[in-house]
Design a protein around this motif. Structure first.
Motif, PDB file in Angstrom:
ATOM      1  N   ARG A  96      31.770  37.660  49.772  1.00 21.30           N
ATOM      2  CA  ARG A  96      31.363  38.981  49.946  1.00 21.30           C
ATOM      3  C   ARG A  96      31.790  40.126  49.709  1.00 21.30           C
ATOM      4  N   ILE A  97      31.990  41.255  48.862  1.00 18.59           N
ATOM      5  CA  ILE A  97      32.461  42.787  48.731  1.00 18.59           C
ATOM      6  C   ILE A  97      31.919  43.055  50.150  1.00 18.59           C
ATOM      7  N   GLU A  98      33.330  43.262  50.651  1.00 18.58           N
ATOM      8  CA  GLU A  98      33.144  43.987  52.627  1.00 18.58           C
ATOM      9  C   GLU A  98      31.684  45.418  51.868  1.00 18.58           C
ATOM     10  N   GLU A 126      27.065  39.318  46.711  1.00 19.19           N
ATOM     11  CA  GLU A 126      28.026  38.534  47.523  1.00 19.19           C
ATOM     12  C   GLU A 126      29.022  37.818  45.697  1.00 19.19           C
ATOM     13  N   ILE A 127      30.165  37.391  46.244  1.00 17.14           N
ATOM     14  CA  ILE A 127      31.239  37.164  44.101  1.00 17.14           C
ATOM     15  C   ILE A 127      30.762  35.127  44.711  1.00 17.14           C
ATOM     16  N   ILE A 128      31.817  34.634  45.758  1.00 18.11           N
ATOM     17  CA  ILE A 128      32.150  33.694  45.651  1.00 18.11           C
ATOM     18  C   ILE A 128      30.549  32.563  46.765  1.00 18.11           C
ATOM     19  N   PRO A 139      33.767  33.170  32.464  1.00 18.08           N
ATOM     20  CA  PRO A 139      33.603  34.286  31.772  1.00 18.08           C
ATOM     21  C   PRO A 139      34.417  34.976  32.672  1.00 18.08           C
ATOM     22  N   ASN A 140      34.323  36.568  31.677  1.00 16.23           N
ATOM     23  CA  ASN A 140      34.120  37.899  32.741  1.00 16.23           C
ATOM     24  C   ASN A 140      33.072  37.331  33.867  1.00 16.23           C
ATOM     25  N   GLY A 141      34.086  38.215  34.990  1.00 18.04           N
ATOM     26  CA  GLY A 141      33.405  38.483  35.957  1.00 18.04           C
ATOM     27  C   GLY A 141      32.220  37.407  36.847  1.00 18.04           C
ATOM     28  N   SER A 142      33.225  36.318  36.541  1.00 16.31           N
ATOM     29  CA  SER A 142      32.786  35.095  37.160  1.00 16.31           C
ATOM     30  C   SER A 142      33.350  34.641  38.302  1.00 16.31           C
ATOM     31  N   GLY A 143      34.391  35.428  38.639  1.00 17.86           N
ATOM     32  CA  GLY A 143      34.943  35.991  39.803  1.00 17.86           C
ATOM     33  C   GLY A 143      36.378  35.348  40.947  1.00 17.86           C
ATOM     34  N   LYS A 144      36.935  34.824  39.504  1.00 20.68           N
ATOM     35  CA  LYS A 144      38.090  33.954  39.587  1.00 20.68           C
ATOM     36  C   LYS A 144      39.002  34.803  40.220  1.00 20.68           C
ATOM     37  N   SER A 145      38.782  36.077  39.773  1.00 19.39           N
ATOM     38  CA  SER A 145      39.951  37.065  40.708  1.00 19.39           C
ATOM     39  C   SER A 145      39.984  37.399  42.335  1.00 19.39           C
ATOM     40  N   THR A 146      38.500  37.605  42.058  1.00 18.22           N
ATOM     41  CA  THR A 146      38.097  37.781  43.880  1.00 18.22           C
ATOM     42  C   THR A 146      38.369  35.820  44.826  1.00 18.22           C
ATOM     43  N   LEU A 147      38.283  35.241  43.897  1.00 18.77           N
ATOM     44  CA  LEU A 147      38.885  33.793  44.513  1.00 18.77           C
ATOM     45  C   LEU A 147      40.269  33.645  44.773  1.00 18.77           C
ATOM     46  N   ASP A 169      39.620  43.188  51.096  1.00 14.34           N
ATOM     47  CA  ASP A 169      38.548  43.517  50.899  1.00 14.34           C
ATOM     48  C   ASP A 169      37.159  42.995  50.829  1.00 14.34           C
ATOM     49  N   TYR A 170      37.583  41.301  50.836  1.00 17.39           N
ATOM     50  CA  TYR A 170      36.571  40.873  50.560  1.00 17.39           C
ATOM     51  C   TYR A 170      36.239  39.879  52.091  1.00 17.39           C
ATOM     52  N   GLU A 171      35.335  40.245  52.567  1.00 18.03           N
ATOM     53  CA  GLU A 171      34.605  38.810  53.572  1.00 18.03           C
ATOM     54  C   GLU A 171      34.261  37.967  53.349  1.00 18.03           C
ATOM     55  N   PHE A 216      48.961  38.510  40.125  1.00 19.53           N
ATOM     56  CA  PHE A 216      48.390  39.446  40.674  1.00 19.53           C
ATOM     57  C   PHE A 216      47.806  39.356  38.571  1.00 19.53           C
ATOM     58  N   GLN A 217      46.467  39.767  38.751  1.00 15.14           N
ATOM     59  CA  GLN A 217      46.451  40.111  37.225  1.00 15.14           C
ATOM     60  C   GLN A 217      46.912  41.210  36.895  1.00 15.14           C
ATOM     61  N   TYR A 218      47.038  41.996  37.882  1.00 19.73           N
ATOM     62  CA  TYR A 218      46.861  43.467  37.263  1.00 19.73           C
ATOM     63  C   TYR A 218      48.434  43.834  38.785  1.00 19.73           C
ATOM     64  N   ASP A 228      47.226  34.916  38.076  1.00 21.16           N
ATOM     65  CA  ASP A 228      45.717  34.937  37.734  1.00 21.16           C
ATOM     66  C   ASP A 228      46.239  35.841  36.339  1.00 21.16           C
ATOM     67  N   GLU A 229      45.704  34.803  35.169  1.00 22.62           N
ATOM     68  CA  GLU A 229      45.531  35.157  34.200  1.00 22.62           C
ATOM     69  C   GLU A 229      47.053  35.786  33.729  1.00 22.62           C
ATOM     70  N   THR A 230      47.665  35.227  34.407  1.00 25.43           N
ATOM     71  CA  THR A 230      49.568  35.933  34.034  1.00 25.43           C
ATOM     72  C   THR A 230      49.974  35.931  32.331  1.00 25.43           C
ATOM     73  N   THR A 273      43.181  31.425  33.122  1.00 25.82           N
ATOM     74  CA  THR A 273      43.180  31.917  32.308  1.00 25.82           C
ATOM     75  C   THR A 273      42.338  31.843  30.939  1.00 25.82           C
ATOM     76  N   HIS A 274      42.014  32.244  29.962  1.00 22.63           N
ATOM     77  CA  HIS A 274      41.017  32.695  29.283  1.00 22.63           C
ATOM     78  C   HIS A 274      41.200  31.825  28.627  1.00 22.63           C
ATOM     79  N   TYR A 275      42.417  31.465  28.053  1.00 22.51           N
ATOM     80  CA  TYR A 275      43.214  30.922  26.932  1.00 22.51           C
ATOM     81  C   TYR A 275      43.956  29.539  26.754  1.00 22.51           C
TER      82      TYR A 275
END
Ligand SMILES: Nc1ncnc2c1ncn2[C@@H]1O[C@H](COP(=O)(O)OP(=O)(O)OP(=O)(O)O)[C@@H](O)[C@H]1O
Ligand SMILES: [Mg+2]
Lengths: 250, 435
Positions: free
Chosen positions: A10-12, A17-19, A37-45, A54-56, A86-88, A172-174, A204-206
């Motif tokens: 989860r986000i500290e 809870e994300i994962i 999908p967007n927001g499903s928690g891929k980057s968080t993972l 930032d995550y606990e 990194f994605q970004y 992550d979405e390279t 990836t999304h593609y």
């Protein structure tokens, strides 16, 4: 082998809870793709794997070749061979790209009891990898990622990966933000690194990326969990049908 | 203003009065000027209710007044010579030990053509005409640091760069201290005549529990080109009061970079007056504080002419329970049209216990000007730290890399590569020790 069991994170800051009970095994030498999908928690993972504070993690385990990663700080994980593209990728003004690359490489070499690399060898090595990835030498003279275009930042991440030779690379979405030619160059860079003792998690999304980087397994992630796994054909199916079925099911 | 009843004098204040009474008969030069200057502090040292000293309460911070330094012994001179800093940097040296100019360590006899330097002690003895130019930059005489310097100073140096001289070898004024604990005062006059160009480096270093006070006055003519670099690396037990007073002529260019790495308590005051049109000045500083140290930079730019540009960038890095102060003011007088002034101060705090006080001010009486100021204060960016750590760099090294980047913006202004590298070594040494 990367082995993630029943992971909850989860986000500290806000406790969100994300994962939520994620299981994933990536045997050494394999390439696994994660789509979702967007927001499903891929980057968080990916952040949780790399050790972002930032995550606990509230439950579950993450092991790399039998070693508990969750016990380790981000730098220790990197020194054990974990690499996150990194994605970004962040811009860090004032930190020279070459200075940074050398500090990272030497930190990892020290951690593995290999001596520090000599400056001429280092420069030669960076030049070689940079030219393979179509990275302009002038870019290396700038501050880390500062003023790099979106695509240049992604190439720079792969350059770092090529230098550091990780055991587990999480991309992550390279592919996002890359033009068609760059996609090919970057994929070639990744493929050059494929080896029996290195694993990849490619987010990836593609489906197109997966034509270049052929995955052994494709996973679908939704709402913080892996909800389906299959062969490369699963990516084609997702491309055609989207995620509707998983978003509802999960 | 309410006239609060002054409390009893502090030990330091009493000691200063005793010292002055005892020493004034034997101090060289104009005794009236010394008496007058001492008058500004005889009633007491400035404290936090005096606006300019609000964040640096000298009365509270100066617990005692150290005895005036004697002439240094041979052993002390040798010790100062050994402890000199920035030695890898090639320059004509003028070296002071415990406030006295040491000819044997200095290059006074082989200064570049067009450069003249006379010790203040000799100037007093021969009543050198250049002495009359002290005070021309019009820094406030009743400022406590300046007043103490005027009252007690007995040595220093007067430097003249003759008109049109492009000095190719930098001058290095090195101020070293050795001994248990003393008060040492130095006064420096630098006159740069029209069309001259020079680079001057000032370093402060040594060991002991001292109180040092240096007053540098720079008088620049028209079309001058001047670089001033200062490294304050006093012992961590020293109190350092320093004043830089500058008067700039027309169409000139001035750049200063000051690195404050040492001292228990230090205050660097800068007064710069733009007296000629179309002059550009860039004044910059870095302060590095840890433990319970207190570093103050107080800056005042007085724009009194047309079309001048001033740029100020002050960066402080704080650790432990240290405190850094930046007070900066840009005054634009009514006739100073087309002034372009930009002042920025940034504090980077590496610890919870540190405190940064940033007080930028603009006071503008002209209507056609461009002026701006800014101040930021914060910790290292956590995401930047993570990015570096995610590549295997330890937290402590990642912090060091980011701090170097933070101060690098100022260090990069030092054109001389050798000097820049030497200053970077100083920054790194602080990062290792965080003291
Ligand atoms: N530090 C954070 N603070 C607040 N919310 C966060 C934070 N990190 C992630 N989230 C939220 O967690 C969810 C998952 O985000 P994440 O970036 O992992 O998704 P993703 O699957 O990578 O999405 P995308 O495909 O758009 O990149 C999102 O709703 C996001 O807003
Ligand atoms: Mg993402």
């Amino acid at each position: 082998m990367l082995s993630i069991k029943n992971l909850y994170a989860r986000i500290e800051d806000n406790g969100q809870e994300i994962i939520k009970g994620l299981n994933l095994e990536v045997p050494t030498g394999q390439v696994h793709a994660i789509m979702g999908p967007n927001g499903s928690g891929k980057s968080t993972l990916s952040y949780v794997l790399a050790g972002k504070e930032d995550y606990e993690v509230t439950e579950g385990s993450v092991e790399l070749d039998g070693e508990d990663l969750l016990e380790l700080e981000a730098d220790e994980r990197a020194n054990k061979g974990v690499f996150l593209a990194f994605q970004y990728p962040l811009e860090i003004p004032g930190v020279g790209t070459m200075t940074f690359l050398k500090a990272a490489l030497n930190a990892q070499r020290r951690a593995r009891d290999e001596g520090e690399i000599s400056t001429p060898d280092f420069i030669k090595m960076v030049r070689q990898h940079a030219s393979d990835l179509g990275i302009d030498q002038d870019m290396l003279k700038r501050s880390l990622n500062v003023g790099f275009s979106g695509g240049e930042k992604k190439r720079a991440e792969i350059l770092q990966m090529s230098l550091l030779q990780p055991k587990l690379a999480i991309l992550d979405e390279t592919d996002s933000g890359l033009d068609i030619d760059a996609l090919k160059v970057v994929s070639d860079g990744v493929n050059r690194l494929r080896s029996p003792d290195r694993s990849f998690v490619v987010i990836t999304h593609y489906q197109r990326l997966l034509n270049y980087i052929k995955p052994d397994v494709v996973h679908v992630m939704s709402k913080g969990r892996i909800v389906r796994s299959g062969g490369p054909e699963l990516a084609l199916e997702l491309e055609k049908n989207g995620y509707a079925e998983y978003v509802e099911a999960a | 203003m309410n006239t609060a009843v002054r409390p009893i004098k502090t030990a330091a204040e009493n000691a200063l009065v005793e010292q002055f009474t005892a020493a004034k008969a034997r101090l060289p030069g104009n005794r009236d000027a010394r008496e007058k200057a001492f008058g500004a502090v005889v009633e007491g040292l400035p404290h936090r209710r005096v606006e300019e000293w609000k964040y640096t309460d000298l009365r509270a911070l100066m617990r005692d007044a150290k005895p005036l330094a004697d002439l240094p012994t041979d052993a002390q001179v040798a010790a100062v010579d050994r402890k000199r800093v920035l030695t890898s940097f090639d320059a004509s040296k003028i070296v002071f030990a415990n406030g006295s100019l040491i000819e044997s360590l200095s290059d006074l006899g082989k200064l570049p053509a067009g450069v003249e330097a006379v010790s203040l002690a000799k100037a007093y003895a021969s009543d050198l005409p250049l002495l009359a130019r002290f005070g021309e930059a019009e820094a406030p005489e009743d400022n406590a640091a300046i007043a103490l310097n005027t009252a007690f100073v007995s040595d220093g140096v007067l430097i003249r760069i003759a008109a049109g001289t492009k000095v190719d070898r930098p001058l290095h004024l090195a101020f070293g201290q050795d001994g248990e604990g003393h008060a040492s005062y130095a006064r420096i006059l630098i006159v740069v005549e029209d069309d001259a160009k020079v680079e001057i480096v000032e370093s402060h270093f040594g060991e002991g529990h001292h109180q040092t006070n240096s007053y540098v006055e720079l008088l620049a003519g028209d079309r001058t080109d001047i670089n001033l670099i200062k490294l304050q690396a006093e012992s961590l037990d020293t109190q350092h009061l320093a004043t830089l007073a500058i008067k700039l002529g027309a169409e000139s260019s001035l750049q200063t970079v000051a690195v404050a790495r040492g001292s228990d308590v230090a205050r660097q005051q800068v007064f710069v007056k733009f007296e000629g049109d179309n002059t550009k000045a860039s004044l910059n500083g870095i302060s590095l504080s840890g433990a319970r140290r207190h570093l103050d930079t107080t800056f005042f730019a007085d724009h009194a002419s047309y079309g001048c540009e001033s740029r100020e960038l002050f960066k402080s890095v704080l650790d432990g329970d240290s405190r850094s102060v930046f007070q900066g003011k840009i005054l634009v007088r009514q006739n100073a049209q087309k002034t372009d002034g930009r002042m920025m101060s940034r504090a980077l705090m590496l610890s919870e216990g540190s405190e940064a006080d940033l007080k930028p001010e603009l006071e503008i009486y002209a209507d056609d000007v461009q002026c701006a100021h800014g101040a930021t204060c914060g910790a290292l960016d956590e995401d930047h730290l993570f990015y570096l750590m995610a590549r295997g760099i330890s937290k402590i090294d990642a912090q060091a890399i980011l701090v170097e980047a933070f101060v690098g913006e100022v260090l990069d202004m030092v054109e001389d590569e050798g000097l820049k590298d030497a200053l970077a070594v100083v920054t790194n040494s602080w990062l290792m020790a965080r003291d």
